[in-house]
Design an enzyme around this catalytic site. Sequence first.
Site, PDB file in Angstrom:
ATOM      1  N   HIS A 381       4.267  22.685 -60.067  1.00 27.20           N
ATOM      2  CA  HIS A 381       3.961  22.115 -61.379  1.00 27.20           C
ATOM      3  C   HIS A 381       4.474  20.708 -61.578  1.00 27.20           C
ATOM      4  CE1 HIS A 381       2.303  25.566 -63.614  1.00 27.20           C
ATOM      5  NE2 HIS A 381       3.031  26.296 -62.788  1.00 27.20           N
ATOM      6  N   LYS A 571       3.775  17.722 -77.985  1.00 28.91           N
ATOM      7  CA  LYS A 571       4.137  18.171 -76.639  1.00 28.91           C
ATOM      8  C   LYS A 571       5.630  17.939 -76.503  1.00 28.91           C
ATOM      9  CE  LYS A 571       1.025  15.267 -74.996  1.00 28.91           C
ATOM     10  NZ  LYS A 571       0.302  15.862 -73.869  1.00 28.91           N
ATOM     11  N   ARG A 572       6.235  18.443 -75.445  1.00 29.84           N
ATOM     12  CA  ARG A 572       7.652  18.161 -75.259  1.00 29.84           C
ATOM     13  C   ARG A 572       7.873  16.650 -75.259  1.00 29.84           C
ATOM     14  NH1 ARG A 572       9.433  19.354 -70.354  1.00 29.84           N
ATOM     15  NH2 ARG A 572       7.265  19.362 -69.712  1.00 29.84           N
ATOM     16  N   LYS A 577       5.716  11.253 -70.833  1.00 29.20           N
ATOM     17  CA  LYS A 577       4.609  11.557 -71.746  1.00 29.20           C
ATOM     18  C   LYS A 577       4.362  10.415 -72.732  1.00 29.20           C
ATOM     19  CE  LYS A 577       5.083  16.643 -71.480  1.00 29.20           C
ATOM     20  NZ  LYS A 577       3.724  17.211 -71.331  1.00 29.20           N
ATOM     21  N   THR A 679      -2.248  20.991 -70.586  1.00 28.64           N
ATOM     22  CA  THR A 679      -3.182  21.985 -71.105  1.00 28.64           C
ATOM     23  C   THR A 679      -3.445  21.710 -72.583  1.00 28.64           C
ATOM     24  OG1 THR A 679      -1.295  23.459 -71.436  1.00 28.64           O
ATOM     25  CG2 THR A 679      -2.661  23.863 -69.492  1.00 28.64           C
ATOM     26  N   LYS A 683      -6.985  22.130 -75.063  1.00 27.26           N
ATOM     27  CA  LYS A 683      -7.066  22.803 -76.369  1.00 27.26           C
ATOM     28  C   LYS A 683      -7.675  21.880 -77.421  1.00 27.26           C
ATOM     29  CE  LYS A 683      -2.604  24.925 -75.243  1.00 27.26           C
ATOM     30  NZ  LYS A 683      -1.162  24.696 -75.481  1.00 27.26           N
TER      31      LYS A 683
END
Length: 831
Positions: A381, A571-572, A577, A679, A683
């Site tokens: 991952h 998101k985290r 990110k 992911t 969504k």
Amino acid sequence: MQEQALCNAVPAHAPAACPMGGDAAVALSDAPTPTPTELDQAILESLRYRVGKNEAAAKPHDWFNAAVKALRDKVVDAWMDSTTRTYASGGKRVYYLSLEFLIGRLLRDALSNLGLTAEMEAALKSHGLDLTEIEELEPDAALGNGGLGRLAACFMESLATLDIPAYGYGIRYVNGMFRQRIKDGWQIELPETWLAHGNPWEFERRESNYFIGFGGEVVAEGDRAVWHPAEQVEATAVDTPVVGWRGKRVNTLRLWTASALDPIRLDAFNAGDHMGALSAQVRADSLVRVLYPADSNEAGQELRLRQEYFFTSASIQDIVRRHVQYQEDVRTLPEEAAIQLNDTHPAVAVAELMRLLIDDHGIEFDEALAITRGTIAYTNHTLLPEALETWPLPLFERLLPRHMQIIYAINSRVLKEAHKAGLEESAVAAISLIAEGGERRVRMANLAFTGAHSVNGVAALHTDLMKSTVFADLHRLYPDRINNKTNGVTPRRWLQQCNPGLTSLLCEAIGPGFLDDTTQLEKLDALADDAALQERAHLVKRQNKVALAAHITDLTGVRLDPDALFDVQIKRIHEYKRQLLNLVETVALYDQIRSHPERDWVPRVKIFGGKAAASYHNAKLVIKLAGDIARRVNADPSVGGLLKVVFVPNYNVSLAERIIPAADLSEQISTAGMEASGTGNMKFALNGALTIGTLDGANIEIKDRVGNANIQIFGLTADEVAEKRSGGYTPREVIEGNRELSQAVNSIASGVFSPDDPGRYADLMGGLYDHDWFMVAADFESYSEAQRAIDRRWLDQAGWRASALRNVAHVGWFSSDRTIGEYARDIWGVM
Ligand SMILES: *Cc1c(COP(=O)(O)O)cnc(C)c1O
């Protein structure tokens, strides 16, 4: 009956009924669908005999418990059915080992998948209760951190949907992921007490228990090695049923809880040492307390390794026990069992299975390795070197001495193969299960890679990068092992249940076939330019935005205009990110709106949410910065409501289910090459948001499917990032060369948003000037242009709405049913 089953497929809170179209209707389980009065009867009985209350005394929480228990009975019937069928058919079972299962709430999921939503709604209504309010009483099962844990939960649901006999294995954390509170803008971590009122879904299996050893020594007895652990704890199974779509199959999520063999030392207790007498139980408890104990200290590191071995050993013992009980010969394990390791957290499974085969079943090393490889597969991952798990060798050896021997033996085999294949010394060193040089460490990814027959990445780009970077040398030695399985999400939770309005509209527009096969969403493409459909889809989105705005006002006090563009990054919180890129651009936009109030600005709401790891300083500072920017921007009359910023606390599955259906724009802006898949991106697109994103992870595959006209791509590619990092990138020049960027960075750095502590962000901004590893400055201009392109798209509402519908139309492929189908066919050999 068929029609009824189909109608039940659509959540009853949907504003319009789903038209009937025979073909998609698959019978539910054989049990007749109860009428509302039957279910009502069951709820009342459950209230009386399981909760111990009558109607007059029952509080909402009692009704919740009674409703779940009544529903659970239906689930249990289907569960027994599934188990009986599996044993009768003797089919191969899939075992999904994961340190995280980010399940969220189960009531709506079970109702919807069993087609009982309308019945439950009616039953509760007859007692003056609202199903939506009762659903809110269920705590989120937050046994995960982010995408990896949510993937495990989506996979469990799809496994049941595809009628594959499967078990999820993990830890039943008493507290799990922390609950996030925001105090004065800072993140505070509080324990999540999701079990405080008990858990009506689970079944404790006292009879399924195993001893898990730690430490001690290995002694030779004849030519056998015998491990005498210094310490043992007992693992006990707690099972939760997982219902597939239309109730076809119910699988088991088996989570382990820990107890001491000797819960209290009475002699010590009676001698007055009350704490010491209970210490063994406290040690056992600590194994199942929290997900990711802080590992910045040695005790935390050791606890983490203990947790990993604890749940892996219990699971592998359980798998082997089940096999031997029914098949007798342990050698046939690969034909009957497929074990998938979700990242390296359960990688010790390789050594544990070898140990059981060799020490308990007397199998020779070579054959044991072949059986192990035939059974185990590994999913990678992350490529971040700091996130690839390694353990200090002395710690590993002290805690798991027998496993260390087995790892050495596997390593010697692998290194011989590498030499034989003619690999050079540097490649052999990279392949080794032990990192040499400096502190020696055990490389869990290499253990998983060499002990598995399949190693998969989670998106096409990520899999390519696995082959060319971290696993390049292992890939040379075992060229057939790496394969790609692009992630997916379950459309039940992430479309039908979270967005009943859109689901119902889709049913009317294209028929209900997409409920069983999301690729049928493609039919929507031909209708995307239909003005009437656009208008209806817009009204659904608007309704979702109104509901979200009300919820956010409840949580934060901030009022939002539902007609503004809802621009969402949830998101985290992590530097890769790049919430920081979004925030810096937000400040630049704020400056621009103030300088040019006459322009045709698109009203925007910037929504942020996410947890930062407790010890991750910069991530926590980013949360504070979002709050500081929000405070200033939201109170500034000169932006006149054109820009609002809000940080929504305690991002979790339930919050995602509210936010995603209300999003217009999905921020997927990681530094290219760093997000394995994502992911969240899937969504959002499935719920009709446009993506602004980099060519990273699954964004690339989303772009390939929705088409360039329906997505806003910007920024450096993974290759360009790698090249910039290898030299010649001077972020300072980039910042100084862009007036908007330097203004934004300087205003943050100089304390414009933090007058109470002007130096608060000096270091954070200094990092952008000095190294900017995550390419915030390098991508700023491209990102900001992409945002203005988004504004222009929004001003053409017909174009925007067509794009939104085309996103829904073309992302059906990202269903986890498709992903699980590929695992089943290519890796597990069960379909
Ligand atoms: C989907 C999901 C994630 C993963 O989001 P990414 O944007 O892919 O990182 C994390 N947390 C929750 C609660 C989710 O539902």
